[in-house]
Design a protein around this motif. Structure first.
Motif, PDB file in Angstrom:
ATOM      1  N   SER A   2      44.399 -14.112  -8.147  1.00 32.29           N
ATOM      2  CA  SER A   2      43.086 -13.395  -8.534  1.00 32.29           C
ATOM      3  C   SER A   2      43.522 -12.650  -9.702  1.00 32.29           C
ATOM      4  CB  SER A   2      42.665 -12.650  -7.337  1.00 32.29           C
ATOM      5  OG  SER A   2      41.630 -11.786  -7.678  1.00 32.29           O
ATOM      6  N   VAL A   3      44.569 -11.771  -9.670  1.00 31.31           N
ATOM      7  CA  VAL A   3      45.064 -10.836 -10.715  1.00 31.31           C
ATOM      8  C   VAL A   3      45.353 -11.503 -11.775  1.00 31.31           C
ATOM      9  CG1 VAL A   3      46.865  -9.191 -11.400  1.00 31.31           C
ATOM     10  CG2 VAL A   3      45.693  -9.195  -9.087  1.00 31.31           C
ATOM     11  N   GLY A   4      46.280 -12.613 -11.815  1.00 32.07           N
ATOM     12  CA  GLY A   4      46.559 -13.555 -12.862  1.00 32.07           C
ATOM     13  C   GLY A   4      45.444 -14.245 -13.771  1.00 32.07           C
ATOM     14  N   THR A   5      44.846 -14.618 -12.749  1.00 32.99           N
ATOM     15  CA  THR A   5      43.581 -15.154 -13.450  1.00 32.99           C
ATOM     16  C   THR A   5      42.599 -14.196 -14.353  1.00 32.99           C
ATOM     17  OG1 THR A   5      42.680 -15.626 -11.331  1.00 32.99           O
ATOM     18  CG2 THR A   5      43.192 -17.712 -12.411  1.00 32.99           C
ATOM     19  N   HIS A   6      42.247 -13.159 -13.502  1.00 32.94           N
ATOM     20  CA  HIS A   6      41.584 -12.170 -14.308  1.00 32.94           C
ATOM     21  C   HIS A   6      42.240 -11.873 -15.654  1.00 32.94           C
ATOM     22  CE1 HIS A   6      38.175 -10.585 -12.224  1.00 32.94           C
ATOM     23  NE2 HIS A   6      38.842 -10.827 -10.993  1.00 32.94           N
ATOM     24  N   GLN A   7      43.548 -11.679 -15.616  1.00 30.17           N
ATOM     25  CA  GLN A   7      44.368 -11.270 -16.930  1.00 30.17           C
ATOM     26  C   GLN A   7      44.019 -12.487 -17.934  1.00 30.17           C
ATOM     27  OE1 GLN A   7      48.200 -10.636 -15.251  1.00 30.17           O
ATOM     28  NE2 GLN A   7      47.660  -8.267 -15.057  1.00 30.17           N
ATOM     29  N   ILE A   8      44.361 -13.464 -17.413  1.00 26.11           N
ATOM     30  CA  ILE A   8      44.284 -14.861 -18.436  1.00 26.11           C
ATOM     31  C   ILE A   8      42.734 -14.697 -18.900  1.00 26.11           C
ATOM     32  CG2 ILE A   8      44.235 -17.438 -18.713  1.00 26.11           C
ATOM     33  CD1 ILE A   8      46.171 -17.426 -16.437  1.00 26.11           C
ATOM     34  N   LEU A  35      38.725 -18.618 -10.186  1.00 24.38           N
ATOM     35  CA  LEU A  35      38.397 -17.093  -9.413  1.00 24.38           C
ATOM     36  C   LEU A  35      37.628 -17.110  -8.231  1.00 24.38           C
ATOM     37  CD1 LEU A  35      38.266 -14.710 -12.588  1.00 24.38           C
ATOM     38  CD2 LEU A  35      39.396 -14.407 -10.298  1.00 24.38           C
ATOM     39  N   LEU A  36      36.433 -17.987  -8.667  1.00 25.09           N
ATOM     40  CA  LEU A  36      35.491 -18.342  -7.634  1.00 25.09           C
ATOM     41  C   LEU A  36      36.034 -18.925  -6.334  1.00 25.09           C
ATOM     42  CD1 LEU A  36      32.029 -19.182  -9.267  1.00 25.09           C
ATOM     43  CD2 LEU A  36      32.425 -17.734  -7.258  1.00 25.09           C
ATOM     44  N   ILE A  37      36.809 -19.966  -6.680  1.00 22.67           N
ATOM     45  CA  ILE A  37      37.033 -20.663  -5.384  1.00 22.67           C
ATOM     46  C   ILE A  37      38.306 -19.890  -4.539  1.00 22.67           C
ATOM     47  CG2 ILE A  37      38.917 -22.675  -4.952  1.00 22.67           C
ATOM     48  CD1 ILE A  37      37.754 -24.109  -7.365  1.00 22.67           C
ATOM     49  N   GLU A  54      37.643 -19.379  -0.709  1.00 20.57           N
ATOM     50  CA  GLU A  54      38.624 -19.757   0.141  1.00 20.57           C
ATOM     51  C   GLU A  54      39.050 -18.647   1.052  1.00 20.57           C
ATOM     52  OE1 GLU A  54      41.763 -22.683  -0.706  1.00 20.57           O
ATOM     53  OE2 GLU A  54      39.942 -23.220   0.658  1.00 20.57           O
ATOM     54  N   ASP A  55      39.021 -17.442   0.419  1.00 18.41           N
ATOM     55  CA  ASP A  55      39.503 -16.107   1.186  1.00 18.41           C
ATOM     56  C   ASP A  55      38.442 -15.880   2.260  1.00 18.41           C
ATOM     57  OD1 ASP A  55      41.705 -15.551  -0.226  1.00 18.41           O
ATOM     58  OD2 ASP A  55      40.942 -13.918  -1.640  1.00 18.41           O
TER      59      ASP A  55
END
Ligand code: ADP
Length: 250
Positions: A29-35, A83-85, A89-90
């Motif tokens: 989540s954090v990584g994809t937000h930054q990307i 991000l959505l998946i 999934e969570d």
């Protein structure tokens, strides 16, 4: 080892796996937000060039930048999808919290959320509401929202331009049944036997829509079954699909 120590070591292992899983999902989540933030910055810089804000471009420069812009847009879409998946999934994995859920209201709210996307594809969503208000079901509202979102999104994504999505709800055999019918590409015979497997995507779906993970229906089935419900579908390649699910009345 006796039974008690067996159980406590299994519980400890389960807790460890849950912690690892949740740490991984946080990293994603954090990584994809930054990307996504970096890609968005890039998008606006390319757009400034394309709009001529930094001087006139040659045709060659403009063509190349347009390609860069489109490629960047695809990357943003993919990252948003991850991000959505990750989020759904969570939600799918957490323990359900059961309460009285009014499906009519939940469906209405999901249709509203998808109205923009459907409109952009020229697709009409028609909710055939019954004369009498259906009884509430016993469910976890957040999880049931994921179910509806997955099914409605697929009915739009795998539909044809200017297609239709019909949603209906009724009481059947002491359960509430929801059906989501589309006029889209349908599912192949091979696909029909594997549709609920994790990561499975039908060949025709991959050709029509590059974006997809094959996780949505896997989670959907898991959620319906943990609610004591059932999910099934009817489909013919090239001729639309209808998904049905039933949930116990509260
Ligand atoms: P995704 O849509 O991300 O690929 P899903 O798990 O939601 O993943 O669906 C798995 C596969 O089932 C899809 O890739 C597609 O092949 C097929 N599928 C699901 N819903 C439909 C539909 N309404 N019409 C046609 N095919 C569908």
């Amino acid at each position: 080892m006796n039974k008690e120590s067996d159980i406590s070591s299994l519980t400890a292992e389960n807790e460890r796996l849950l912690k690892t899983g949740s740490a991984k999902s946080d990293i994603v989540s954090v990584g994809t937000h930054q990307i996504r933030t970096s890609l968005s910055a890039l998008k606006w810089i390319i757009k400034m060039f394309l709009d001529g804000d930094l001087g006139k471009l040659t045709t060659e420069q403009e063509n190349l930048l347009r390609k860069a812009y489109e490629s960047n847009e695809r990357a943003i879409k993919k990252v948003s999808e991850i991000l959505l998946i990750n989020k759904s999934e969570d939600i799918a994995e957490k323990e359900p919290v059961f309460e009285k859920v009014d499906l009519l209201e939940l469906i209405d709210s999901c249709i509203f959320d998808f109205s923009g996307e459907a409109h952009a594809c020229g697709i009409e969503i028609i909710f055939l509401t019954p004369n009498e208000k259906p009884k509430p079901v016993r469910g976890d509202r957040e999880k049931l929202r994921i179910v509806l979102e997955n099914l409605i999104e697929n009915a739009i994504k795998y539909n044809n331009q200017n297609g239709k999505v019909f949603i209906s709800i009724k009481e059947i055999e002491k359960m509430i049944q929801v059906s989501i019918k589309d006029t889209g590409i349908g599912i192949s015979t091979l696909g029909q036997s594997r549709i609920f497997e994790k990561f499975f995507r039908d060949e025709n779906a991959e050709k029509k829509e590059a974006m997809g993970s094959g996780i949505g229906l896997f989670d959907t089935k898991k959620i319906i079954e943990e609610h004591g419900g059932k999910i099934y579908f009817e489909s013919k390649q090239g001729n639309g699909t209808t998904f049905f699910f039933r949930l116990p009345i509260y």
